[in-house]
Write a protein that holds these residues in place. Structure first.
Motif, PDB file in Angstrom:
ATOM      1  N   ALA A  20       8.326  -0.294   9.735  1.00 13.25           N
ATOM      2  CA  ALA A  20       9.656  -0.326  10.331  1.00 13.25           C
ATOM      3  C   ALA A  20      10.766  -0.720   9.348  1.00 13.25           C
ATOM      4  O   ALA A  20      11.772  -0.041   9.235  1.00 13.25           O
ATOM      5  CB  ALA A  20       9.669  -1.268  11.532  1.00 13.25           C
ATOM      6  N   GLN A  21      10.615  -1.805   8.628  1.00  6.51           N
ATOM      7  CA  GLN A  21      11.685  -2.305   7.761  1.00  6.51           C
ATOM      8  C   GLN A  21      11.469  -1.986   6.290  1.00  6.51           C
ATOM      9  O   GLN A  21      12.212  -2.461   5.442  1.00  6.51           O
ATOM     10  CB  GLN A  21      11.821  -3.831   7.923  1.00  6.51           C
ATOM     11  CG  GLN A  21      12.192  -4.261   9.322  1.00  6.51           C
ATOM     12  CD  GLN A  21      13.553  -3.749   9.744  1.00  6.51           C
ATOM     13  OE1 GLN A  21      14.474  -3.702   8.939  1.00  6.51           O
ATOM     14  NE2 GLN A  21      13.695  -3.367  10.991  1.00  6.51           N
ATOM     15  N   LEU A  22      10.437  -1.206   5.960  1.00  6.93           N
ATOM     16  CA  LEU A  22      10.142  -0.890   4.570  1.00  6.93           C
ATOM     17  C   LEU A  22      11.091   0.189   4.080  1.00  6.93           C
ATOM     18  O   LEU A  22      11.165   1.270   4.620  1.00  6.93           O
ATOM     19  CB  LEU A  22       8.694  -0.413   4.439  1.00  6.93           C
ATOM     20  CG  LEU A  22       8.139  -0.314   3.043  1.00  6.93           C
ATOM     21  CD1 LEU A  22       8.128  -1.686   2.386  1.00  6.93           C
ATOM     22  CD2 LEU A  22       6.737   0.242   3.081  1.00  6.93           C
ATOM     23  N   LYS A  23      11.865  -0.111   3.048  1.00  7.14           N
ATOM     24  CA  LYS A  23      12.828   0.855   2.517  1.00  7.14           C
ATOM     25  C   LYS A  23      12.796   0.835   1.010  1.00  7.14           C
ATOM     26  O   LYS A  23      12.477  -0.099   0.384  1.00  7.14           O
ATOM     27  CB  LYS A  23      14.222   0.542   2.999  1.00  7.14           C
ATOM     28  CG  LYS A  23      14.379   0.831   4.479  1.00  7.14           C
ATOM     29  CD  LYS A  23      15.805   0.615   4.919  1.00  7.14           C
ATOM     30  CE  LYS A  23      16.018   1.075   6.324  1.00  7.14           C
ATOM     31  NZ  LYS A  23      15.564   0.189   7.330  1.00  7.14           N
ATOM     32  N   ARG A  30       0.797  -1.221   0.000  1.00  2.00           N
ATOM     33  CA  ARG A  30       0.000   0.000   0.000  1.00  2.00           C
ATOM     34  C   ARG A  30       0.831   1.273   0.000  1.00  2.00           C
ATOM     35  O   ARG A  30       0.327   2.330  -0.351  1.00  2.00           O
ATOM     36  CB  ARG A  30      -0.918   0.015   1.219  1.00  2.00           C
ATOM     37  CG  ARG A  30      -1.913  -1.106   1.190  1.00  2.00           C
ATOM     38  CD  ARG A  30      -2.758  -1.136   2.416  1.00  2.00           C
ATOM     39  NE  ARG A  30      -3.532  -2.371   2.439  1.00  2.00           N
ATOM     40  CZ  ARG A  30      -4.642  -2.533   3.126  1.00  2.00           C
ATOM     41  NH1 ARG A  30      -5.112  -1.544   3.848  1.00  2.00           N
ATOM     42  NH2 ARG A  30      -5.275  -3.670   3.102  1.00  2.00           N
ATOM     43  N   PHE A  31       2.085   1.193   0.409  1.00  7.27           N
ATOM     44  CA  PHE A  31       2.918   2.385   0.517  1.00  7.27           C
ATOM     45  C   PHE A  31       4.272   2.142  -0.121  1.00  7.27           C
ATOM     46  O   PHE A  31       4.747   1.012  -0.178  1.00  7.27           O
ATOM     47  CB  PHE A  31       3.115   2.769   1.988  1.00  7.27           C
ATOM     48  CG  PHE A  31       1.828   3.024   2.710  1.00  7.27           C
ATOM     49  CD1 PHE A  31       1.127   4.191   2.508  1.00  7.27           C
ATOM     50  CD2 PHE A  31       1.324   2.082   3.585  1.00  7.27           C
ATOM     51  CE1 PHE A  31      -0.064   4.420   3.164  1.00  7.27           C
ATOM     52  CE2 PHE A  31       0.136   2.310   4.244  1.00  7.27           C
ATOM     53  CZ  PHE A  31      -0.564   3.477   4.037  1.00  7.27           C
ATOM     54  N   LYS A  32       4.885   3.226  -0.607  1.00 12.93           N
ATOM     55  CA  LYS A  32       6.232   3.150  -1.155  1.00 12.93           C
ATOM     56  C   LYS A  32       7.069   4.247  -0.512  1.00 12.93           C
ATOM     57  O   LYS A  32       6.580   5.352  -0.273  1.00 12.93           O
ATOM     58  CB  LYS A  32       6.204   3.377  -2.670  1.00 12.93           C
ATOM     59  CG  LYS A  32       5.511   2.279  -3.449  1.00 12.93           C
ATOM     60  CD  LYS A  32       6.392   1.797  -4.538  1.00 12.93           C
ATOM     61  CE  LYS A  32       5.905   0.686  -5.391  1.00 12.93           C
ATOM     62  NZ  LYS A  32       4.715   0.030  -5.201  1.00 12.93           N
ATOM     63  N   ILE A  33       8.331   3.958  -0.229  1.00 18.46           N
ATOM     64  CA  ILE A  33       9.248   4.945   0.326  1.00 18.46           C
ATOM     65  C   ILE A  33      10.057   5.537  -0.830  1.00 18.46           C
ATOM     66  O   ILE A  33      10.637   4.794  -1.619  1.00 18.46           O
ATOM     67  CB  ILE A  33      10.203   4.298   1.358  1.00 18.46           C
ATOM     68  CG1 ILE A  33       9.414   3.543   2.429  1.00 18.46           C
ATOM     69  CG2 ILE A  33      11.091   5.353   1.997  1.00 18.46           C
ATOM     70  CD1 ILE A  33       8.633   4.397   3.353  1.00 18.46           C
ATOM     71  N   THR A  34      10.113   6.858  -0.920  1.00 15.67           N
ATOM     72  CA  THR A  34      10.878   7.508  -1.977  1.00 15.67           C
ATOM     73  C   THR A  34      12.358   7.540  -1.595  1.00 15.67           C
ATOM     74  O   THR A  34      12.725   7.186  -0.479  1.00 15.67           O
ATOM     75  CB  THR A  34      10.380   8.946  -2.210  1.00 15.67           C
ATOM     76  OG1 THR A  34      10.613   9.705  -1.023  1.00 15.67           O
ATOM     77  CG2 THR A  34       8.901   8.968  -2.550  1.00 15.67           C
ATOM     78  N   GLY A  35      13.176   7.977  -2.515  1.00 13.36           N
ATOM     79  CA  GLY A  35      14.604   8.054  -2.251  1.00 13.36           C
ATOM     80  C   GLY A  35      14.953   9.030  -1.148  1.00 13.36           C
ATOM     81  O   GLY A  35      15.958   8.875  -0.469  1.00 13.36           O
ATOM     82  N   THR A  36      14.121  10.061  -0.965  1.00 11.71           N
ATOM     83  CA  THR A  36      14.389  11.056   0.081  1.00 11.71           C
ATOM     84  C   THR A  36      13.731  10.691   1.401  1.00 11.71           C
ATOM     85  O   THR A  36      13.793  11.473   2.346  1.00 11.71           O
ATOM     86  CB  THR A  36      13.897  12.445  -0.363  1.00 11.71           C
ATOM     87  OG1 THR A  36      12.506  12.360  -0.680  1.00 11.71           O
ATOM     88  CG2 THR A  36      14.679  12.935  -1.569  1.00 11.71           C
TER      89      THR A  36
END
Length: 66
Positions: A63-66, A13-19
């Motif tokens: 927590a561990q989503l990168k 459901r979510f994505k972490i951007t480079g920043t």
């Protein structure tokens, strides 16, 4: 001590951007699209950044989503 695991449903459901910002998906884009206008579908296709308060609320699940 065991590591914190990412909540499995949050991975999709979510994505972490480079920043380090968190992007989310919008609702109402899965079905019944034939009666919606092209502009509506185009706007729903964007992925906005989550608000800071929501990120704090989900921090443990992400927590561990990168």
């Amino acid at each position: 001590m065991p590591k914190m695991k990412t909540h499995s449903s949050l991975k999709d459901r979510f994505k972490i951007t480079g920043t380090g910002k968190v992007k989310r998906y919008k609702a109402y884009r899965n079905h019944l699209l034939s009666h919606k206008s092209g502009r509506t579908k185009r706007v729903l296709a964007t992925q906005p950044n989550m608000a800071a308060g929501d990120i704090r609320r989900l921090a443990q699940g992400l927590a561990q989503l990168k």
